[in-house]
Design a protein around this motif. Structure first.
Motif, short mmCIF file in Angstrom:
data_model
loop_
_atom_site.label_atom_id
_atom_site.label_comp_id
_atom_site.label_asym_id
_atom_site.label_seq_id
_atom_site.Cartn_x
_atom_site.Cartn_y
_atom_site.Cartn_z
N ALA A 290 1.00 -1.29 -0.07
CA ALA A 290 0.08 0.13 -0.02
C ALA A 290 0.98 1.32 -0.02
N SER A 291 0.58 2.35 -0.82
CA SER A 291 1.38 3.35 -0.71
C SER A 291 0.44 4.75 -0.21
N THR A 292 1.07 5.59 0.23
CA THR A 292 0.43 6.91 0.54
C THR A 292 1.38 8.23 0.36
N LEU A 293 1.02 9.18 0.72
CA LEU A 293 1.98 10.47 0.40
C LEU A 293 1.82 11.42 1.39
N VAL A 294 2.94 12.20 1.38
CA VAL A 294 3.06 13.68 2.18
C VAL A 294 3.69 14.41 1.21
N ALA A 295 2.70 15.25 0.64
CA ALA A 295 2.82 16.17 -0.54
C ALA A 295 3.37 17.45 0.01
N LEU A 296 4.15 18.18 -0.76
CA LEU A 296 5.18 19.58 -0.25
C LEU A 296 5.06 20.41 -1.51
N ASP A 297 4.96 21.63 -1.11
CA ASP A 297 5.32 22.96 -2.03
C ASP A 297 6.57 22.86 -1.75
N THR A 388 4.48 6.99 7.57
CA THR A 388 3.83 8.42 7.31
C THR A 388 4.34 9.48 8.27
N LEU A 389 4.31 9.00 9.63
CA LEU A 389 4.61 9.98 10.63
C LEU A 389 6.27 10.29 10.52
N ALA A 390 6.90 9.31 10.46
CA ALA A 390 8.44 9.48 10.04
C ALA A 390 8.82 10.54 8.90
N ALA A 391 7.81 10.32 7.74
CA ALA A 391 8.13 11.05 6.63
C ALA A 391 7.65 12.56 7.03
N LEU A 408 0.09 18.18 1.94
CA LEU A 408 -1.04 17.17 2.62
C LEU A 408 -0.28 16.21 3.16
N PRO A 409 -0.51 15.54 4.49
CA PRO A 409 -1.92 16.02 5.34
C PRO A 409 -1.17 17.58 5.53
N ASP A 410 -2.31 18.64 6.02
CA ASP A 410 -1.78 19.67 6.27
C ASP A 410 -1.25 19.83 7.79
N ALA A 411 -0.57 20.78 8.19
CA ALA A 411 0.31 20.97 9.24
C ALA A 411 -0.62 20.41 10.53
N GLN A 412 -1.77 21.24 10.35
CA GLN A 412 -2.90 20.55 11.54
C GLN A 412 -3.05 19.24 11.76
N ILE A 413 -3.42 18.63 10.38
CA ILE A 413 -3.68 17.08 10.68
C ILE A 413 -2.27 16.47 10.94
N ARG A 415 -0.20 16.93 12.96
CA ARG A 415 0.21 16.85 14.49
C ARG A 415 -0.65 15.84 14.99
N ASP A 416 -1.75 15.24 14.69
CA ASP A 416 -2.57 14.32 15.14
C ASP A 416 -2.58 12.89 14.34
N PRO A 417 -1.98 12.02 15.14
CA PRO A 417 -1.91 10.50 14.50
C PRO A 417 -3.19 10.01 14.16
N GLU A 418 -4.12 10.39 14.69
CA GLU A 418 -5.68 9.75 14.24
C GLU A 418 -5.90 10.36 13.17
N ALA A 419 -5.70 11.62 13.09
CA ALA A 419 -5.94 12.38 11.55
C ALA A 419 -5.29 12.01 10.51
N VAL A 420 -3.94 11.53 10.95
CA VAL A 420 -3.12 10.99 9.89
C VAL A 420 -3.30 9.79 9.31
N ARG A 421 -4.14 8.83 10.14
CA ARG A 421 -4.59 7.64 9.77
C ARG A 421 -5.64 7.93 8.75
N GLN A 422 -6.60 8.70 9.03
CA GLN A 422 -7.60 9.05 8.26
C GLN A 422 -7.16 9.50 6.87
N HIS A 423 -5.96 10.46 6.94
CA HIS A 423 -5.41 10.89 5.61
C HIS A 423 -4.84 9.60 4.90
N ILE A 424 -4.37 8.53 5.44
CA ILE A 424 -4.01 7.61 4.95
C ILE A 424 -4.88 6.87 3.95
#
Ligand SMILES: Cc1cc2nc3c(=O)[nH]c(=O)nc-3n(C[C@H](O)[C@H](O)[C@H](O)COP(=O)(O)OP(=O)(O)OC[C@H]3O[C@@H](n4cnc5c(N)ncnc54)[C@H](O)[C@@H]3O)c2cc1C
Length: 497
Positions: A290-297, A388-391, A408-413, A415-424
């Motif tokens: 499975a793959s997911t992303l941490v997108a950056l400007d 994803t948290l390590a990234a 993506l996930p934005d800075a607020q999300i 900070r919250d591992p449960e919100a990062v889980r939802q991002h994934i």
């Protein structure tokens, strides 16, 4: 071309597995080999489309794809439909995984597949331009592997990984290695993608005993009295041969077997197909990463042309693991196949969620039903979260030192591992590494489809040589491991002829 009257070996599918098998078998001038491929052939280098020859930004190869979907997940599942198969369209990550991956295959009932027994074949297939002198690398194989020097930006990404606590690893293929370093890629000095098409098969097609037939969609296998005797094409033509090696990939090999009446009784019954050989594992045990992303400007315009990829970082998401369970890689300008998007591409390296491939219809052009069921094993979601948290940690360092903004996930999300889980859960996809749907295993394993030498259980003269035979998914992108499978099956077939 006229097909040879009775080839000794018919290989179905010319991708990373089948292309290697056909090429190696044809080294024996006494053997007549026929390689059948549903997609087009490009017999000379001049005719190979630029998008196949190179791996450039925006150079999609949609017109040479099977157009499969995971309909439940509403997700595209790209697969190359041309000579060279997916090796002709892939992103050229050239990785092998860890010794533990292959030792696990041996422990699961395929005793000849220990790391020690696979290593000579990994060496045989490559010319590692940077580390060929090392004992675990090869220096004279058909597939050239290189690590591009990192540009200033990539170097800064690598430094961000080190600052986040990851060790430096110059060769990501070093057995047991963990850490961050430049990505090995199967590219030659002219940055041409080292597909099976322009390497193995470009050399082998000069031999008079190898015929390569493009545009030849195989409908079914011909089975007589428990033996494979040849194939029937979608055109209706039948070709009889000595042995058949099926290498149509992890979606199409099980589908083709099922269309031929070989598979789980209930799958065949649902499609109105008579049972020739009941084999409950055919199409089950579909694996992938499975793959997911941490997108950056990044504040930089994506360079035109060649896609810069790397550095990559292999890591353990928790203590007590012998080796890595996640990797993330910096991708510039085409993250998650989205033009213009950059950031960290996170791949769970040892996924254990299982899906399935089922034939829908007797029609040879019909798409199979494919359901990956990512994260059906909750352990995969935990691994994805850890990675994803390590990234995100590396992205934080990049935000400070390189003025990159996290999108993506934005800075607020973040900070919250449960919100990062939802991002994934919202942003995940195939890593393009389906495998396991005709897995190797012991006779006592009811879901094993092939034995240790990749011979189909219950039908003689029939082998499988593609990613479908893998009992677990290795901790890496699986083009190189699939070529290793092709090398080994070629030896097994030759030894039995
Ligand atoms: C977009 C993309 C990017 C990828 N990036 C990477 C990467 O960077 N690094 C990496 O290691 N791996 C990557 N992969 C995965 C890797 O390329 C595959 O895992 C590998 O090529 C699988 O090899 P295979 O032999 O199992 O199947 P394939 O290479 O897909 O070969 C199967 C062949 O069989 C043919 N075929 C199927 N059905 C029939 C039929 N009925 N009759 C005749 N022919 C048939 C197909 O057209 C195809 O040519 C990527 C894959 C894709 C699609």
């Amino acid at each position: 071309m006229t097909t040879p009257s009775r080839p000794d070996v018919i290989v179905v599918g010319s991708g990373s597995g089948g292309g290697v098998v056909a090429s190696r078998l044809s080294e024996d001038p006494a053997l007549r080999v026929l390689l059948l491929e549903a997609g087009p052939d490009f017999p000379d280098l001049g005719s190979v489309p630029d998008a196949v020859l190179h791996c450039r930004l925006g150079s999609g190869v949609n017109e040479l794809d099977w157009d499969y979907l995971d309909r439940g997940a509403r997700s595209a599942l790209p697969r190359g439909r041309l000579v060279g198969g997916s090796s002709s369209v892939n992103s050229t990550f050239a990785l092998r995984g860890q010794p533990e991956d292959y030792d696990a295959w041996a422990a699961l009932g395929a005793p000849s597949w220990t790391w020690d027994e696979c290593l000579p074949y990994f060496r045989k297939l490559e010319t590692d331009e940077d580390y060929g002198v090392r004992a675990y690398h090869g220096s004279s194989g058909p597939i050239h592997v290189r690590r591009h020097p990192l540009d200033d930006f990539q170097q800064a990404v690598l430094e961000a990984c080190l600052e986040a606590g990851h060790p430096r690893l110059d060769d990501l293929n070093e057995p047991g290695g963990i850490g961050a370093g430049p990505l090995p890629r199967n590219l030659d000095a002219e940055d041409r993608r080292q597909s099976v098409l322009i390497t193995y098969l470009a050399q082998a097609r000069q031999r008079p005993n190898l015929e390569i037939l493009g545009g030849a969609l195989v409908d079914t296998l011909l089975i007589t009295a428990g033996r494979a005797t040849g194939v029937r094409l979608a055109s209706g033509e039948e070709i009889v041969g000595g042995r058949v090696v099926l290498a149509a990939g992890a979606y199409n090999s099980p589908q083709l077997l099922q269309r031929s009446g070989i598979g789980p009784r209930e799958f065949l019954a649902a499609a109105g197909i008579d049972v020739v050989q009941e084999l409950p594992g055919v199409g089950r045990h579909l694996l992938d990463h499975a793959s997911t992303l941490v997108a950056l400007d990044t504040g930089r315009k994506a360079p035109s042309g060649f896609i810069p990829i790397g550095p990559s970082c292999k890591l353990r998401t928790r203590g007590g693991l012998a080796v890595d369970d996640v990797k993330f890689t910096f991708v510039f300008g085409e993250l998650f196949a989205m033009p213009g998007l950059s950031g960290l591409y996170v791949e769970v390296s040892n996924c254990t969620s299982e899906g399935e491939v089922r034939v829908r219809s007797r029609e040879p052009e019909a798409e199979p039903h494919i359901a990956h069921r990512f994260f059906s094993d909750p352990a995969d979601l935990d691994r994805a979260l850890g990675g994803t948290l390590a990234a995100i940690e590396v992205a934080r360092v990049m935000a400070d030192s390189m003025r990159c903004e996290q999108l993506l996930p934005d800075a607020q999300i973040a900070r919250d591992p449960e919100a990062v889980r939802q991002h994934i859960l919202d942003f995940h996809a195939t890593d393009y590494h389906p495998c396991g749907t005709c897995k190797m295993g012991a006779e006592s394993d009811p879901l094993a489809v092939v034995d240790d030498h990749c011979r189909l259980r219950g039908i003689d003269n029939l082998y499988i040589a593609d990613a479908s035979v893998m009992p677990t998914v290795p901790r890496c992108n699986i083009n190189v491991p699939t070529m290793m499978v092709g090398e080994r099956v070629a030896d097994y077939v030759r030894a039995e002829l």
